[in-house]
Design an enzyme around this catalytic site. Structure first.
Site, short mmCIF file in Angstrom:
data_model
loop_
_atom_site.label_atom_id
_atom_site.label_comp_id
_atom_site.label_asym_id
_atom_site.label_seq_id
_atom_site.Cartn_x
_atom_site.Cartn_y
_atom_site.Cartn_z
CG ASP A 34 -0.09 27.20 -2.90
OD1 ASP A 34 0.48 27.79 -2.91
OD2 ASP A 34 -0.57 26.64 -1.77
NE ARG B 71 0.04 23.98 -5.09
CZ ARG B 71 -0.35 22.91 -4.19
NH1 ARG B 71 -1.97 23.00 -3.71
NH2 ARG B 71 0.21 22.79 -2.62
CG HIS B 72 3.85 22.41 -7.44
ND1 HIS B 72 3.61 22.60 -6.29
CD2 HIS B 72 4.18 24.26 -6.65
CE1 HIS B 72 3.38 22.09 -5.20
NE2 HIS B 72 3.32 24.03 -5.48
NE ARG C 249 6.83 23.90 -4.48
CZ ARG C 249 7.84 24.10 -3.48
NH1 ARG C 249 9.21 23.78 -3.45
NH2 ARG C 249 7.37 25.62 -2.64
NE ARG D 63 4.33 21.88 -1.78
CZ ARG D 63 3.29 21.88 -0.55
NH1 ARG D 63 3.59 20.67 -0.26
NH2 ARG D 63 2.71 23.03 0.26
#
Length: 394
Positions: A266, A18-19, A86, A22
């Site tokens: 996610d 996952r990034h 992102r 944010r």
């Protein structure tokens, strides 16, 4: 089957992460902060998110230092991201930690960074990492059926009073306070709290806890409650199939490829783990990472191990595919995951007719344009031939 450490790993390894941290995806009508407090705007990676991904890259370098070459090699790694700022930035920050330039790759002594390719496709075309796809009518039919299930309706009714109060707090219309909108409110408050902004007085610990419960239930409705295998075939099963194919292709082609990395969301991790029947209901935190390790065994067969890193303060924990030991023989892994892998995603999604209709419409339009063009050309030729002839000598 021989038990291996990560430093003894052979074959191909795949990471889906996952990034990083944010800004909120959106604000709600009465949000006192709106977008202005976020330096790069809504939905964007924060400085903390960059740090998280850089740290993940450094961790992967340390974990696989005897598996990966000490310097970046384009033949050894392939990176793909969804087409969002992102996730693209997360991939780049991760790679900066994984492959700081060494020796001849060091192009600036004051900058421990080098450009490494990150591939992507437009969001509308991404069936691999972005779920659910808008081109899959069947998935949305399944969700409509899910929302009509007695278990779903009973649970939603139990929160009716809460969602009505929430609508008053947030400025939303009471009739439109869906679980998805509740999730957006929770996401906004979660991000603000994580960055030490003072929340409105109504956003108490009890309210935040209930918002978290509703969000978890909304996720559950997408991966469980009703026809979970069919939902998986239309979402996470696509990624499971790609992972197995990546490894099989690398073996058949004797490819030097050692690592594939996917920078995503996610929802990507949830869909993947739900398809594998290893999702535990806990929301994947920022920079969480699902790891696949494919190993070559001494008897010529291959096996799979899975790990999940959802806490940067400790080592990843092992995930075991239901019905198989760990490491899981690749053949068993493929057989056990077969029920969630689509054989023809377009047909199963019910989007084939739509494509045929689109093709037919395009063909009809092309024919119409051709006929009009021919008629216009004929008219112009007739007009040219019929025009008054000039006087001689003019």
């Amino acid at each position: 089957m021989t038990r291996r450490t990560c430093d003894e790993a052979t074959g191909l390894h795949i990471r889906i992460f996952r990034h990083g941290d944010r800004a909120p995806l959106d604000t709600y009508p009465t949000d006192p902060y709106k977008e202005t407090i976020w330096e790069s705007g809504l939905q964007q990676l924060t400085k903390e998110g960059v740090r998280q991904q850089h740290a993940l890259g450094q961790y992967l370098r340390k974990r696989y230092e005897h598996f990966l070459s000490p310097t970046y090699s384009r033949r050894e790694i392939y990176v793909r991201s969804t087409d969002y700022d992102r996730t693209l930035m997360s991939a780049q920050a991760n790679l900066a930690g994984l492959f700081p330039p060494q020796s001849s790759q060091l192009w600036n002594p004051d900058l421990r960074w080098q450009p490494i390719p990150v591939h992507t496709v437009p969001v509308a075309q991404d069936r691999l990492l972005k779920f659910p796809s808008k081109d899959c009518p069947r998935y949305y039919e399944l969700m409509k059926e899910t929302l009509q299930q007695p278990d779903y309706q009973n649970q939603i009714r139990s929160w009716k009073e809460f969602t009505e109060r929430l609508a008053n707090y947030t400025g939303y219309n009471t009739e439109h306070t869906s679980t998805h909108r509740v999730w957006k409110v929770y996401d906004t408050l979660f991000c603000q709290k994580s960055h030490n902004y003072t929340l409105p007085p109504w956003a108490t610990l009890d309210v935040l806890q209930t918002l978290e419960e509703i969000t978890a239930f909304d996720i559950k409705s997408h991966v469980e409650l009703h026809r979970s295998n069919e939902k998986a075939r239309l979402t996470g099963g696509i990624l499971v199939d790609a992972i197995i194919r990546n490894f099989s292709d690398a073996i058949k082609k004797s490819s030097p490829l050692k690592m594939v990395m996917y920078s995503a969301h996610d929802s990507t991790l949830i869909a993947l783990q739900a398809a594998l029947k290893v999702y535990n209901g806990i929301h994947p935190p920022y920079a969480s990472c699902h790891i696949f390790e494919f190993h070559a065994e001494s008897d010529g067969t291959h096996s799979v191990r899975m790990y999940y890193r959802n806490d940067s303060s400790r080592e990843p924990y092992e995930l075991v595919l239901p019905g198989c030991a760990s490491p899981c023989p690749l053949m068993s892994f493929s057989q056990l995951t077969a029920p969630v892998i689509p054989q023809d995603w377009v047909t199963e999604c019910g989007s084939e007719d739509r494509g045929q209709k689109t093709d037919a419409t395009t063909l009809a339009l092309a024919i119409t344009v051709a006929i009009l063009g021919l008629a216009l050309g004929t008219l112009l030729i007739w007009t040219w031939r019929s025009r008054p002839k000039p006087w001689p000598g003019h």
